[in-house]
Write an enzyme that holds these catalytic residues in place. Structure first.
Site, PDB file in Angstrom:
ATOM      1  N   TYR A 252      40.248  42.762  33.198  1.00  0.00           N
ATOM      2  CA  TYR A 252      39.858  43.307  34.501  1.00  0.00           C
ATOM      3  C   TYR A 252      40.691  42.683  35.610  1.00  0.00           C
ATOM      4  CZ  TYR A 252      37.467  44.057  38.848  1.00  0.00           C
ATOM      5  OH  TYR A 252      37.216  44.373  40.168  1.00  0.00           O
TER       6      TYR A 252
ATOM      7  N   HIS B 181      47.836  46.717  46.846  1.00  0.00           N
ATOM      8  CA  HIS B 181      46.580  46.377  46.164  1.00  0.00           C
ATOM      9  C   HIS B 181      46.855  45.676  44.830  1.00  0.00           C
ATOM     10  CE1 HIS B 181      42.284  47.513  47.003  1.00  0.00           C
ATOM     11  NE2 HIS B 181      42.132  46.931  45.836  1.00  0.00           N
TER      12      HIS B 181
ATOM     13  N   ALA C 231      37.956  40.472  43.731  1.00  0.00           N
ATOM     14  CA  ALA C 231      36.551  40.780  43.482  1.00  0.00           C
ATOM     15  C   ALA C 231      35.925  39.862  42.446  1.00  0.00           C
ATOM     16  CB  ALA C 231      36.413  42.236  43.021  1.00  0.00           C
TER      17      ALA C 231
ATOM     18  N   SER D 227      50.802  45.729  51.471  1.00  0.00           N
ATOM     19  CA  SER D 227      50.173  45.507  50.171  1.00  0.00           C
ATOM     20  C   SER D 227      50.073  46.816  49.413  1.00  0.00           C
ATOM     21  CB  SER D 227      48.764  44.925  50.374  1.00  0.00           C
ATOM     22  OG  SER D 227      48.055  44.856  49.157  1.00  0.00           O
TER      23      SER D 227
END
Length: 356
Positions: A21, A249, A76, A247
């Site tokens: 992940y 991401h 995250a 960016s």
């Protein structure tokens, strides 16, 4: 222990599903690889006989003057990789004098993150990241939480109208957070079920009006993250952005965009000094920091390396990552004949081996 060794230790420590992940990207992960590879195509052309025994690497960021041009980019679900999660990351960032960008997908509420940072330093800088939301009352509630917690800036992520498609997560069946984990900043928002959500609300209908409304609704500076096109950088400034973060991401959204650092010079030109331009994506060594600053970035963000440090050694691992990058950058600055960040200029960046 080098950053690569920390990464390897984290890989061996983590559940393979969680590792995938964090490590994975969108599609075939071409952009994920390109972000790091792009830095390999640049070389630094040093200046000589003009240095200093002591360098000043301080940087003035919106709402957060810091001692070095490195910040913790939003990533995250830190509790998935270490029990202390964002609390450990916050303490480490504050102790090392770095801005921490926490956000919507944190597994620790923003008030607790800021409180942890204050335990480690008297003047921490915590920014809060959020996405454009189609419901204004949801955005307003998130902003109030960030303001009440003591955040010093907001970061609006604009490159995620929909989620990126991650082959690793689909293969592993990673479609929800395990029991006991939640996106804590999403709890008890207007229209949201109690307990938080994994599927962070994103809006393909978001427009520049959302940015303008956000800027009007807060006294905090608002940076716009996920900009790659020069015209979008200009639009962001015109709609009130206090900074631009170049960016893609971390290669987790589109697998068909350029490496972030390759977009940097055009966006710096577009902004023309009106607001600071920051960068994240692919930074893995102090020389990468120097290249980005020479090309016009005010500071650079670290994403995955921070998570690897957290997974490998907890708070101490995050501190190790930040200290390593800071020290490597200071060393590179000395080798380039620099006394301060501004001594790194675009003419000192050249193509390596004719790559550009």
């Amino acid at each position: 222990m080098t950053l690569r060794e920390l990464h390897e230790r984290a890989r061996k420590t983590l559940d393979p599903v969680v590792y995938d992940y964090v490590a994975g990207g969108a599609g075939e992960e071409r952009v994920l690889a390109a972000n790091e590879r792009a830095f390999d195509d640049y070389a630094l052309l040093p200046r000589v006989l003009r240095g200093s025994a002591v360098r000043d690497t301080a940087v003035d960021l919106p709402g957060a003057p810091r001692t070095a041009p490195v910040f913790v980019a939003p990533t995250a679900f830190h509790r998935l990789v270490h029990p202390d999660g964002e609390l450990a990351t916050a303490r480490a960032a504050a102790a090392e004098g770095a801005v921490l960008v926490t956000g919507t997908a944190a597994t620790t509420a923003v008030r607790e993150v800021v409180a942890a940072a204050r335990e480690a330093a008297p003047d921490p800088a915590v920014w809060f990241q959020l996405y454009p939301h189609p419901r204004g009352e949801v955005t307003a509630a998130l902003v109030r939480r960030a303001e009440d917690a003591g955040c010093t800036a907001l970061v609006l992520t604009v490159d995620s109208p929909v989620f990126g498609r991650h082959a690793r997560d689909l293969r592993n069946g990673f479609t929800d957070l395990p029991p006991g984990y939640a996106a804590e900043n999403m709890r008890d928002l207007p229209g949201a079920p109690p307990g938080g959500l994994l599927d962070i609300p994103m809006s393909p209908e978001a427009g520049w009006a959302h940015l303008a409304e956000l800027v009007r609704g807060t006294a905090l500076p608002v940076l716009v993250k996920g900009v790659l096109h020069p015209d979008d950088a200009r639009q962001a400034v015109e709609h009130g952005a206090a900074g631009i973060i170049v960016s893609n991401h971390g290669g987790r959204q589109s697998d068909a965009v350029p490496a972030a650092v390759d977009c940097l010079p055009a966006l710096v030109d577009a902004v023309a000094g009106r607001v600071p331009v920051l960068l994240d994506g692919g930074v893995r060594r102090g020389s990468d920091v120097a290249v980005a600053l020479a090309l016009g970035a005010r500071a650079v963000g670290l994403g995955r390396p921070v998570v690897w440090g957290l997974a490998a050694e907890g708070e101490a691992g995050v501190r190790r990552v930040l200290a390593t990058l800071r020290d490597e950058y200071d060393h590179t600055l000395a080798l380039c004949g620099g006394r301060r960040n501004a001594d790194l200029t675009a003419d000192m960046v050249v193509a390596k081996g004719g790559a550009r």
